[in-house]
Scaffold this active site. Structure first.
Site, PDB file in Angstrom:
ATOM      1  N   ASP A 489      61.662  48.570  58.927  1.00  0.00           N
ATOM      2  CA  ASP A 489      62.492  47.714  58.066  1.00  0.00           C
ATOM      3  C   ASP A 489      61.852  47.506  56.699  1.00  0.00           C
ATOM      4  O   ASP A 489      61.789  46.391  56.185  1.00  0.00           O
ATOM      5  CB  ASP A 489      62.783  46.370  58.729  1.00  0.00           C
ATOM      6  N   LYS A 491      61.605  47.322  52.823  1.00  0.00           N
ATOM      7  CA  LYS A 491      62.457  47.008  51.677  1.00  0.00           C
ATOM      8  C   LYS A 491      61.748  45.930  50.873  1.00  0.00           C
ATOM      9  O   LYS A 491      60.856  45.238  51.405  1.00  0.00           O
ATOM     10  CB  LYS A 491      63.847  46.529  52.120  1.00  0.00           C
ATOM     11  N   ASN A 494      61.012  42.440  52.314  1.00  0.00           N
ATOM     12  CA  ASN A 494      59.996  42.253  53.356  1.00  0.00           C
ATOM     13  C   ASN A 494      58.576  42.500  52.848  1.00  0.00           C
ATOM     14  O   ASN A 494      57.664  42.739  53.634  1.00  0.00           O
ATOM     15  CB  ASN A 494      60.281  43.169  54.555  1.00  0.00           C
ATOM     16  N   ASP A 507      57.776  40.320  58.512  1.00  0.00           N
ATOM     17  CA  ASP A 507      58.981  40.518  59.329  1.00  0.00           C
ATOM     18  C   ASP A 507      58.891  41.795  60.166  1.00  0.00           C
ATOM     19  O   ASP A 507      59.357  42.865  59.768  1.00  0.00           O
ATOM     20  CB  ASP A 507      60.244  40.536  58.475  1.00  0.00           C
ATOM     21  N   THR A 526      67.801  48.461  57.517  1.00  0.00           N
ATOM     22  CA  THR A 526      68.707  48.026  56.460  1.00  0.00           C
ATOM     23  C   THR A 526      69.452  49.259  55.959  1.00  0.00           C
ATOM     24  O   THR A 526      68.827  50.291  55.690  1.00  0.00           O
ATOM     25  CB  THR A 526      67.906  47.361  55.326  1.00  0.00           C
TER      26      THR A 526
END
Length: 676
Positions: A489, A491, A494, A507, A526
């Site tokens: 994840d 991005k 995060n 996260d 995402t």
């Protein structure tokens, strides 16, 4: 008199008839104009959606003001339970089978599936009927079924406005087979309709079973080849992933004697004839016949590229071979163990660190402000009562919502991975708590704010700034991947800046520890950042993180990710077209472009970082020439942006959030969190 009256009536009737005819013509003209206007409105709306993406990209990449955008929510399908691997096949006429297959091959997303998978999907689709006027898909509802229409017509609308009419041979609602999501439009039966349907559980079972079956079959083939038999299982699996299936017609020369070649073949279907050309004669001497599981051309992988015999397809139905070339083979073969032993096991030290918080109670924590709001709850800045010298981040998650979305496994994995991690580029977890409504994670507070906020306010970063933040992520991935942990994840949302301006990963809800050489199949991430193999349910591993690293580089340099559509399905279709279909702004340097394209290769096994040199191949790339990696690890390298943090309770680097207005969640009595 009578005759005059009749003439007058006839004239009056004629005039009225003409008036009615002219009125009908005017009505017809107006109806055509309305239809044309509606078509123009639909066209312009589509163009607006497209130009909105371009304008946002242009503003961000040229630094014209901050890029106003909302934070992106990650999505996840529920994990597939192997105990429920049951698929039911439904008999259907050949005409229906051909229509379903044609509809799938005409669909931008589903056409990317393999033919064997499409055949199984066709087998498993079951019939459903809808009467005229009934709703097939309702906008806003959570869906898990995809349809193919065989008979009838349907109308598509969004926000109560008509969009289009669809005829038979179309796929409806395909996003629902990827993960639990809300329908983006309403589809209503305009006439009585006959459709074929398949649910997400069946679709994902088909994808997982065919992927694992193919991998096992290919790996077994490789084990029978002498030059492969002593390789580790995980290396064989990597090689099996890059094998390409090639078809040859009966009589085709697959290899010609005397030619140069660098390709190795394993027969997966059919048989071939081996011959040798006799000296001083055009005749070829028959040597033997090879069939499924046999191989040839192995010397080409070891550098001997002069072919010593002819290999000819000798099967009326043709021959299929699994093929790998020397360059790809050499990129994969190495001692993978050396990549995984860079870090010693710090678990003992980590436990000693957490011992300080062993007796800490939830009621000892004093909330100060909200740092962030996510899908499952909030993150609060807290202090321990009586200790004003430091602060912590307390993540609170609603148990009922976790259970409702079936994310229990992800939450428990997040606790285990973060609890064991001891890396300067990963946010530390100190202790967990729970009550009847919430789960809590007490973590280190990074008061420099979110990288997403900094990027939003600046529009984009220059090459040097992007290099620093990318290097921080590379170090975090080095630590995680050396332990075979996939993050999934990545991005800007995060990535947190600590008080010294260094980036840390946070996260870990989608992070997972994999068995060596194995893959995972849950769709999560995402939308703009997910790798093609995740979208296509092919199974994925740490290579998916390298794809997302390339996407992150592009977004940091331009302010917008390379793959962006008006809705998730459009985004996925853009991703499946590949990075080479993306036009790079001239502001991205040649070396940065080269690295992004090497990270975002369609084939996971070909991505930089995943091959035999491991993640060091990224660190040695030209884009990082001169970068001070040792200074980064020792934290002596000066960050490009130094956040202002005045004290342990300074939250000025975070956006302001309103108080929690949601009603309290219901008590959870599932008991799944006993080990939390």
């Amino acid at each position: 008199m009578v005759m005059d009256s009749i003439r007058d009536l006839k004239r009056l009737l004629y005039e009225r008839t003409e008036a009615l005819r002219r009125r009908d013509e005017v009505i017809e003209i107006l109806e055509r104009a309305i239809d044309e206007r509606d078509a123009t409105i639909r066209y312009l709306q589509n163009e607006i959606d497209k130009f909105r993406q371009i304008v946002d990209f242009s503003l961000a990449s040229n630094g014209i003001g901050p890029c106003q955008r909302a934070k992106r929510q990650a999505i996840s399908a529920e994990p597939l339970n192997k105990d429920t691997w049951v698929v039911v096949k439904f008999q259907k006429p050949q005409r229906s089978r051909e229509l379903i297959k044609a509809a799938i091959l005409d669909n931008d997303f589903m056409k990317n599936l393999e033919l064997t998978q499409i055949r199984e999907i066709v087998d498993c689709m079951y019939p459903v009927t809808f009467s005229a006027g009934s709703t097939i898909i309702r906008e806003g509802d959570v869906g898990s079924i995809v349809y193919v229409m065989e008979e009838g017509k349907v109308e598509v609308s969004r926000d109560g406005k008509y969009l289009s009419t669809l005829a038979p041979g179309k796929v409806l609602g395909e996003l629902a087979i990827l993960y639990n999501c809300k329908r983006t439009a309403t589809i209503t039966a305009a006439t009585d309709c006959q459709l074929w349907a398949i649910d997400r559980q069946c679709f994902q079972t088909i994808m997982m079973r065919t992927g694992l079956s193919r991998q096992a079959e290919y790996t077994d083939f490789l084990k029978s080849v002498p030059i492969f038999k002593n390789l580790p299982e995980e290396t064989l699996i990597k090689i099996s992933d890059v094998l390409e299936e090639t078809f040859y017609n009966n009589g085709d020369y697959i290899i010609r004697q005397g030619a140069r070649g660098d390709t190795f073949f394993i027969i997966s279907r059919g048989q071939v004839r081996v011959t040798i050309k006799q000296p001083d004669t055009p005749e070829e001497k028959y040597i033997r016949t090879l069939s499924k599981g046999d191989f040839f051309g192995e010397k080409a992988l070891q550098g001997d590229d002069l072919r010593t015999a002819n290999i000819i397809a000798d099967d009326p139905e043709g021959v299929s071979c699994l093929v790998i070339d020397r360059e790809t083979f050499n990129q994969l073969i190495s001692s993978l163990d050396e990549i995984r032993t860079r870090y010693k096991d710090e678990l003992v030290e980590r436990r000693r660190l957490n011992e300080e918080f062993r007796d800490l109670r939830l009621q000892d924590l004093r909330p100060l402000a909200t740092l962030g709001v996510g899908g499952f709850g909030r993150v609060e800045l807290v202090q321990i009562a009586g200790d004003g010298s430091r602060s912590f981040a307390l993540k609170q998650m609603k148990k009922a919502q976790i259970v409702e979305t079936r994310q229990q496994q992800h939450i428990m994995s997040e606790k285990r991975i973060m609890g064991e991690a001891d890396c300067d580029f990963v946010v530390k977890l100190f202790k967990t708590f729970k009550d009847r409504k919430y789960l809590y994670m007490l973590m280190e507070a990074c008061l420099g704010g979110e990288l997403w906020t900094v990027l939003r306010d600046k529009g984009h970063f220059d090459d040097g700034t992007t290099r620093f933040y990318t290097a921080c992520v590379v170090e975090a991935f080095d630590y995680l991947h050396s332990r075979n942990i996939i993050y999934r994840d990545l991005k800007p949302e995060n990535l947190l800046l600590d008080g010294q301006g260094y980036v840390k990963l946070v996260d870990f809800g989608f992070a997972k520890r994999l068995d060596h050489g194995r893959k995972t199949w849950t769709f999560c991430g995402t939308p703009e950042y997910v790798a093609p193999e995740v979208i296509l349910n092919k199974g994925h591993d740490i290579s998916a993180d390298y794809w997302s690293l390339g996407v992150l580089m592009f977004e940091l340099l331009t302010g917008t990710p390379p793959f962006t559509g008006g809705d998730p399905m459009k985004t996925y279709n853009i991703i499946l077209k590949g990075i080479d279909a993306i036009e790079f702004p001239r502001s991205i340097t040649r070396n940065a472009t080269a690295l992004i394209k090497k990270l975002c290769r369609d084939n996971p096994a070909e991505r930089l970082g995943y091959q035999k040199g491991g993640i060091s191949e990224i660190q040695k790339h030209k884009w990082f020439d001169g970068f001070n990696w040792e200074g980064l690890r020792a934290r002596t390298l000066e960050p490009p942006i130094m956040p202002r943090v005045q004290n342990p309770t300074d939250t000025t680097n975070f956006d302001e959030y309103p108080p929690d207005s949601d009603p309290p969640p219901p008590d959870d009595i599932s008991g799944w969190d006993n080990d939390f």
